[in-house]
Design an enzyme around this catalytic site. Structure first.
Site, PDB file in Angstrom:
ATOM      1  N   SER A 146       0.835  -1.214   0.000  1.00  0.00           N
ATOM      2  CA  SER A 146       0.000   0.000   0.000  1.00  0.00           C
ATOM      3  C   SER A 146       0.867   1.260   0.000  1.00  0.00           C
ATOM      4  CB  SER A 146      -0.966   0.011   1.194  1.00  0.00           C
ATOM      5  OG  SER A 146      -0.243   0.138   2.404  1.00  0.00           O
ATOM      6  N   ASP A 204       7.023   2.358   6.063  1.00  0.00           N
ATOM      7  CA  ASP A 204       6.841   1.746   4.745  1.00  0.00           C
ATOM      8  C   ASP A 204       6.983   2.780   3.626  1.00  0.00           C
ATOM      9  OD1 ASP A 204       6.318  -0.426   6.311  1.00  0.00           O
ATOM     10  OD2 ASP A 204       4.451  -0.992   5.302  1.00  0.00           O
TER      11      ASP A 204
END
Length: 396
Positions: A146, A204
């Site tokens: 994502s 991330d």
């Protein structure tokens, strides 16, 4: 608004060491893995915005005129503040979802709409464009899919809207943005991640923007200067797990046995620091003994993670299969299934790697041979992309 077709890609990530310990204030090392998400943005003048996500079977089209008429004043504070739950509810109204739309699909569409409306608002009119995103990363496996998506969307929209220049010069296969532009991409990608996850750490998206490796501790992210080239096998056991439940399990074990579990967390912290030191040494002159140390650290950390209760029979099987071929593996991410990494020494014969991949596939696992320390978000010429990637982005 620029009229050129844009091709960008961003890497996924794996946690090398420090998963779970990081929740309790210890160091984690995260590295970019060279499985990438690719995006093609094509501006046009059809009066439509199209988002095409073939990996999850989504294609959504909106009328620019209808979006233009929507009251998007709720995005006014979008620049710096977190997307609130209320804002996400309003975005859902703008998105006009069909009844049978699943959650991951909604999240990907909402993140796109949020970034499109926020970044493109400064244009006189909202731009017409087609965006197609295709990924080598599996979703929901803890590999930062994502974040790679949010990073690609943010970089493409910022470049198309000329908020940042396109760094690709004629004749170059690929290029990267300046540090200042990458910081802006990272800021917007983090907002996209917040729409998807609510309260992410920011690790991330940072790995996907900057590439290479970084250390994370108590909210502070710092880049590791340089990394040696390391090859790994990345294996997805495909066993589903709940990160939230696994994190809660470690917390309750720590409360129940503080004298036992606290030293395990301290020990994992020491493993992360030793690994960071070893990687630093290897940049100048990697030697066989460095790999032996990395393998020992992998084994010790895997045993510690089992002691914390986040192992799983599928991960034990992965470790046994690779150990039978003299290779060393550990879980990466939340554990309880999910993914594992296996270090591939440079002197390893390809026939051994193939035999291990074969053995892991016959366990029902998905397996990729890849490298870590991959470059972060990049812009590409069409000619520089592999044919399968080009075909996927062209929808062939």
């Amino acid at each position: 608004m620029s009229s050129e077709v844009l091709l960008v890609s961003a890497p996924g990530k794996v946690i090398l060491h420090g998963e779970h310990a990081v929740v309790h204030g210890k160091v984690a090392l995260a590295v970019a893995v060279n499985l990438r998400t690719f995006l093609r943005l094509q501006p046009h003048s059809s009066g439509k915005v199209c988002l095409d996500l073939p990996n999850i079977g989504i294609k959504r089209v909106w009328d620019v005129a209808r979006l233009q008429l929507q009251d998007t004043s709720f995005l006014e504070q979008g620049d710096a503040s977190a997307p609130t739950a209320e804002l996400v509810e309003k975005l859902k109204e703008v998105a006009a979802f069909p009844k049978d739309c699943a959650d991951p699909e909604r999240a990907a569409v909402l993140a796109f709409l949020y970034l499109y409306l926020c970044i493109c608002r400064k244009q006189r009119t909202l731009p017409s464009l087609d965006m197609r995103v295709w990924s080598e990363l599996p979703t929901g496996a803890g590999l930062g899919s994502s974040a790679a998506y949010s990073v690609c969307v943010a970089s493409a929209l910022l470049t198309a809207c000329e908020e940042i220049p396109n760094p690709l010069k004629d004749g170059e296969p690929a290029s990267r943005w300046t540090v200042e532009d990458l910081e802006l991409i990272n800021k917007w990608a983090f907002q996209g991640e917040r729409v998807i996850h609510g309260n992410p750490s920011g690790v991330d998206n940072a790995v996907s923007v900057w590439g290479g490796a970084l250390r994370y501790q108590q909210g502070k992210i710092s880049l590791l200067k340089r990394l040696p080239a390391l090859r790994i096998l990345l294996t997805n056991t495909k066993v589903p797990r709940s990160t939230k439940a696994l994190v809660a399990g470690v917390r309750s074990r720590l409360l129940k046995f503080p004298e036992i579990v606290a030293p395990v967390l301290t020990s994992i912290d020491a493993i992360s620091l030793e690994c960071e030191r070893m990687l630093g040494e290897m940049v100048a002159a990697p030697a066989p003994e460095h790999y032996l140390v990395l393998e020992e650290l992998i084994d010790m950390n895997q045993h510690h993670l089992n002691a914390l209760g986040v192992g799983h029979a599928s991960l034990d099987q992965l470790c046994q299969v690779t150990m039978a071929h003299g290779l060393h593996s550990k879980l990466t991410g939340a554990g309880g299934g999910g993914c594992g990494i296996t270090l591939l020494r440079p002197d390893l014969e390809q026939s051994v790697v193939e035999a291990v991949k074969q053995a892991l596939s016959s366990c029902g696992f998905d397996c990729w041979e890849t490298s870590i320390g991959a470059p972060g978000i990049s812009v590409h010429s069409a000619a520089s992309l592999d044919a399968p990637v080009r075909q996927a982005l062209d929808g062939l």
